[in-house]
Design an enzyme around this catalytic site. Structure first.
Site, PDB file in Angstrom:
ATOM      1  CB  CYS A   2     -13.421  -2.777   0.857  1.00 18.25           C
ATOM      2  SG  CYS A   2     -13.976  -2.312   2.477  1.00 18.25           S
ATOM      3  NE  ARG A  27      -8.236  -3.004  -2.807  1.00 18.61           N
ATOM      4  CZ  ARG A  27      -8.287  -1.965  -3.619  1.00 18.61           C
ATOM      5  NH1 ARG A  27      -7.487  -1.901  -4.653  1.00 18.61           N
ATOM      6  NH2 ARG A  27      -9.134  -0.981  -3.416  1.00 18.61           N
ATOM      7  CD1 TRP A  74      -8.564  -2.821   6.426  1.00 23.49           C
ATOM      8  CD2 TRP A  74      -9.641  -0.877   6.609  1.00 23.49           C
ATOM      9  NE1 TRP A  74      -7.793  -1.980   7.192  1.00 23.49           N
ATOM     10  CE2 TRP A  74      -8.430  -0.787   7.326  1.00 23.49           C
ATOM     11  CE3 TRP A  74     -10.488   0.242   6.583  1.00 23.49           C
ATOM     12  CZ2 TRP A  74      -8.037   0.368   7.996  1.00 23.49           C
ATOM     13  CZ3 TRP A  74     -10.101   1.384   7.256  1.00 23.49           C
ATOM     14  CH2 TRP A  74      -8.886   1.439   7.957  1.00 23.49           C
ATOM     15  CG  ASN A  98     -13.615   0.018  -1.537  1.00 17.88           C
ATOM     16  OD1 ASN A  98     -13.467   0.482  -0.413  1.00 17.88           O
ATOM     17  ND2 ASN A  98     -12.648  -0.061  -2.424  1.00 17.88           N
ATOM     18  N   GLY A  99     -16.035   1.780   0.467  1.00 16.90           N
ATOM     19  CA  GLY A  99     -16.241   3.211   0.709  1.00 16.90           C
ATOM     20  C   GLY A  99     -17.074   3.436   1.952  1.00 16.90           C
ATOM     21  CD  GLU A 482       9.349   4.881   4.171  1.00 12.04           C
ATOM     22  OE1 GLU A 482       8.481   5.661   4.578  1.00 12.04           O
ATOM     23  OE2 GLU A 482       9.070   3.791   3.636  1.00 12.04           O
ATOM     24  CE  LYS A 486       7.676   0.742   4.886  1.00 13.66           C
ATOM     25  NZ  LYS A 486       7.402   1.759   4.000  1.00 13.66           N
ATOM     26  CD  GLU A 489       4.018   0.972   6.923  1.00 13.90           C
ATOM     27  OE1 GLU A 489       3.081   1.414   6.264  1.00 13.90           O
ATOM     28  OE2 GLU A 489       5.128   0.718   6.422  1.00 13.90           O
ATOM     29  CG  HIS A 505      14.927  20.948  21.254  1.00 12.50           C
ATOM     30  ND1 HIS A 505      15.310  22.005  22.045  1.00 12.50           N
ATOM     31  CD2 HIS A 505      15.746  20.973  20.167  1.00 12.50           C
ATOM     32  CE1 HIS A 505      16.309  22.656  21.450  1.00 12.50           C
ATOM     33  NE2 HIS A 505      16.587  22.042  20.316  1.00 12.50           N
ATOM     34  CE  LYS A 604       1.210  -1.546  -1.926  1.00  9.96           C
ATOM     35  NZ  LYS A 604       2.468  -1.203  -1.267  1.00  9.96           N
TER      36      LYS A 604
HETATM   37  C1  G6P Z   1      -1.303   3.346   2.919  1.00  7.33           C
HETATM   38  C2  G6P Z   1      -0.185   2.335   2.679  1.00  7.33           C
HETATM   39  C3  G6P Z   1       1.170   3.056   2.689  1.00  7.33           C
HETATM   40  C4  G6P Z   1       1.168   4.183   1.678  1.00  7.33           C
HETATM   41  C5  G6P Z   1       0.002   5.148   1.898  1.00  7.33           C
HETATM   42  C6  G6P Z   1      -0.144   6.111   0.730  1.00  7.33           C
HETATM   43  O1  G6P Z   1      -1.240   3.817   4.210  1.00  7.33           O
HETATM   44  O2  G6P Z   1      -0.209   1.337   3.665  1.00  7.33           O
HETATM   45  O3  G6P Z   1       2.192   2.129   2.355  1.00  7.33           O
HETATM   46  O4  G6P Z   1       2.372   4.873   1.760  1.00  7.33           O
HETATM   47  O5  G6P Z   1      -1.232   4.429   1.987  1.00  7.33           O
HETATM   48  O6  G6P Z   1      -0.492   5.365  -0.418  1.00  7.33           O
HETATM   49  P1  G6P Z   1      -0.242   5.841  -1.894  1.00  7.33           P
HETATM   50  O7  G6P Z   1      -0.812   4.734  -2.735  1.00  7.33           O
HETATM   51  O8  G6P Z   1      -0.990   7.125  -2.067  1.00  7.33           O
HETATM   52  O9  G6P Z   1       1.219   6.009  -2.074  1.00  7.33           O
END
Ligand code: G6P
Length: 609
Positions: A2, A27, A74, A98-99, A482, A486, A489, A505, A604
């Site tokens: 949010c 975000r 959100w 927000n929260g 990672e 990516k 996501e 395994h 985000k």
């Molecule tokens: C969310 C974002 C990710 C990020 C994670 C941790 O899930 O979509 O891209 O890696 O939060 O965020 P931070 O700001 O703590 O790195």
């Protein structure tokens, strides 16, 4: 997650609010709303979907006013819908939030018994009614706001306006970030600074449990006990341009290509006379880590993967035992903390709820000190840590983290070198060799980006695929994780990363000729072991995409495609081999036609648990 924007000015604020919301889009959200006050009435418009839809509606029906609040939601309580979108109104009060209010059901029952009724399924509507109900017991809206918040369990960033007093904007924070932007004859609030860069660069950061009353001329901030707090004004070094897409189609693409510069920025001023300067980490001296015996790293998502890489570096270069854990797990575990232990958090935003909660827990445990690796100056994590190493990646807008990740890796390597030096755990020769490699990093990063066209072409072969495996060994194992993160996501192709030696395994059962397998195979000590693992996969018909050093003796065949990458020092491989994997995810997402910068369901900055 949010986003909140609020404004009070001597001009129409709806444009400021909508521009702020656009700047918070990154975000992640699913609906949006705005509420202004003019002529003694609210203009409140809410829409599902993108901010653009809200803008069109505002242009059509108008939303005038010198004061207003706006929100991107959100969904947590209740589906994404017009009814559940914020602002929520109770009589003459309108609120955005927000929260999460954890005890909202209990409060809702009390309010229903007192005669209130509800149109939405949200916890926010409960809160605005609670504030309203407190007016009977208090002399002002500010007091009612305080009384209501005293009843609330959970987290919040809040902005409130009152039809009966259109000269004051109210804000409160506990657990979710909120900043106040200072203009000339006008003031603002927002979830983060990026929203307000077109109107100001001067900010006040609200701390936990602070409430603010904001007019065009004054900002007054109070603590939990109602005492006025003297706040520091912080000037942001970002400008409105820092969030422009430039010539690129997507922010993510721009951010991938910015990495030679962002890595250079992470290095600037940090290597002095062939030594990593102590000033790299704000607050330390020559002896801070001399006695460090144990390092606990905690983070979420991509930042956690950076922590996993760092563990290899910390143990190898400093000789200090290192553990790395996902923040949402760490915060509920009874960890054993040895003496002289250092607690390291990694976070792009510095506001991730679980990471922050872990830091707060670490302070109650017997950690000697805490250090944050963070990209956002003034963020909660930075303010609450003993020391900070700023990643200096610049504003990152794409939800999928790219340049922030490589800057985190580089920052962690700098930290490993500082600790290694203080503990005299590294030879002069090795130290110098790494410093020389670091200097070459931005140029090497540029060289790695030249695989762009080959990766774009190769991505076509992923079209129509539903699953994908990523393999790596040693320090490249987290890079495989990672790469898989990516891809899933942003392209929505199901992808998993595995330590190549673990494949037999279980996951090898999934391999057939429909399964692309991406192998991250730089030239290093584990290369031969990895080659054996690759043969096991090839024998089962997998389609292999192998990212290797251009000197590697590997031929393309029906089953194997080689992506040849520039030779680079082993210590830099995790940073550099990340780049082709980011490009792969990016192009697969473009081919799949997804919303690259704002993938579905993701946020985000995850400010709730
Ligand atoms: C969310 C974002 C990710 C990020 C994670 C941790 O899930 O979509 O891209 O890696 O939060 O965020 P931070 O700001 O703590 O790195």
């Amino acid at each position: 997650m949010c986003g909140i924007v609020g404004a009070i000015a001597q001009r129409n604020v709806s444009e400021i609010l909508l521009e702020g919301l656009s700047r918070l889009e990154y975000r992640g959200y699913d609906s949006a709303g705005i509420c202004t006050i003019a002529g003694n009435k609210f203009s409140c418009i809410k829409t599902t979907g993108k901010v653009k839809v809200l803008k069109d509606e505002v242009n059509l029906v108008g939303c005038p006013g010198l004061i207003g609040i706006a929100h991107t939601r959100w969904a947590t309580h209740g589906v994404p819908s017009k009814e559940n979108a914020h602002p929520h109104i109770c009589d003459h009060l309108a609120l955005v939030h927000n929260g999460i209010i954890e005890n909202f059901q209990e409060l809702k029952q009390e309010l229903i018994a007192a005669g209130y009724s509800f149109k939405s399924q949200t916890d926010t509507e409960v809160l605005v009614c609670l504030i309203h109900s407190m007016l009977k017991k208090s002399s002002s809206v500010l007091d009612a706001f305080k009384l209501a918040l005293a009843r609330v369990k959970g987290s919040y960033g809040l902005a409130l306006v009152d039809l009966n007093d259109p000269d004051t904007l109210y804000a409160a924070r506990s657990g979710s970030p909120l900043i106040i932007g200072l203009g000339i004859g006008e003031n603002f609030i927002a979830s983060d600074t990026l929203a307000l860069l077109p109107v100001t660069r001067r900010f006040i950061y609200l701390e936990e449990n602070e409430i603010a009353a904001i007019t065009t001329r004054a900002v007054r901030v109070f603590d939990l006990n109602g005492c006025e707090v003297d706040k520091k004004i912080i000037e942001s070094d970002l400008d409105a341009e820092s969030i422009s897409k430039g010539e690129y189609r997507h922010y993510m693409q721009k951010e991938i290509f910015e990495q030679p510069t962002s890595l250079q920025n992470t290095l600037i001023g940090r290597i002095i006379d062939d030594k990593i300067s102590n000033e790299t980490v704000v607050g330390i001296d020559d002896n801070t880590f001399k006695d460090t015996n144990f390092i606990q790293i905690v983070a979420c998502g991509t930042s956690y993967h950076a922590g996993m890489v760092a563990r290899y570096w910390f143990e190898e270069l400093t000789g200090v035992a290192t553990n790395v854990e996902i923040a949402s797990e760490y915060r509920y575990r009874k960890a054993v903390v040895p003496d002289n232990a250092l607690f390291v958090t990694i976070s792009q935003s510095g506001e991730t709820a679980d990471t922050l909660a872990s830091l707060r827990l670490a302070k109650e445990q017997k950690f000697k000190n805490s250090l944050s690796i963070c990209n956002v100056n003034g963020s909660s994590l930075v303010r609450e840590s003993d020391y900070t190493l700023f990643t200096k990646a610049g504003a990152e807008i794409g939800v999928a983290s790219t340049k922030a990740f490589t800057a985190q890796l580089l920052s962690l390597l700098l930290l490993a070198l500082i600790i290694a030096k203080q503990k005299q755990a590294i030879t002069e020769e090795k130290y110098k060799e790494i410093i020389t490699s670091l200097r070459a990093l931005p140029a090497l990063c540029q060289d790695f980006l030249s695989c762009d066209k080959q990766i774009a072409a190769l991505s076509e072969q992923f079209s129509g695929k539903h699953h994908c495996l990523f393999l790596g060994r040693g320090v490249m194992y987290p890079i495989a994780l990672e790469g898989a993160l990516k891809l899933k996501e942003i392209s929505y192709i199901h992808a998993e990363g595995y330590a190549a030696g673990e494949l037999k395994h279980g996951p090898i059962a999934l391999i057939d000729n429909e399964m692309p397998v991406v192998v991250v195979a730089p030239d290093n000590a584990l290369m031969d072991k990895l080659v054996s693992n690759v043969e096991e996969v090839r024998a089962r018909g997998a389609q292999l995409y192998i990212f290797v050093d251009n000197k590697a003796q590997l031929k393309n065949d029906k089953q194997t495609q080689k992506v040849a990458l520039p030779s680079c020092p082993e210590i830099l491989q995790p940073i550099l081999y990340t780049i082709p994997l980011q490009l792969l995810a990016y192009y697969c997402a473009v081919i799949n036609g997804t919303d690259v910068d704002q993938p579905r369901n993701l946020a985000k900055s995850v400010t709730v648990e």
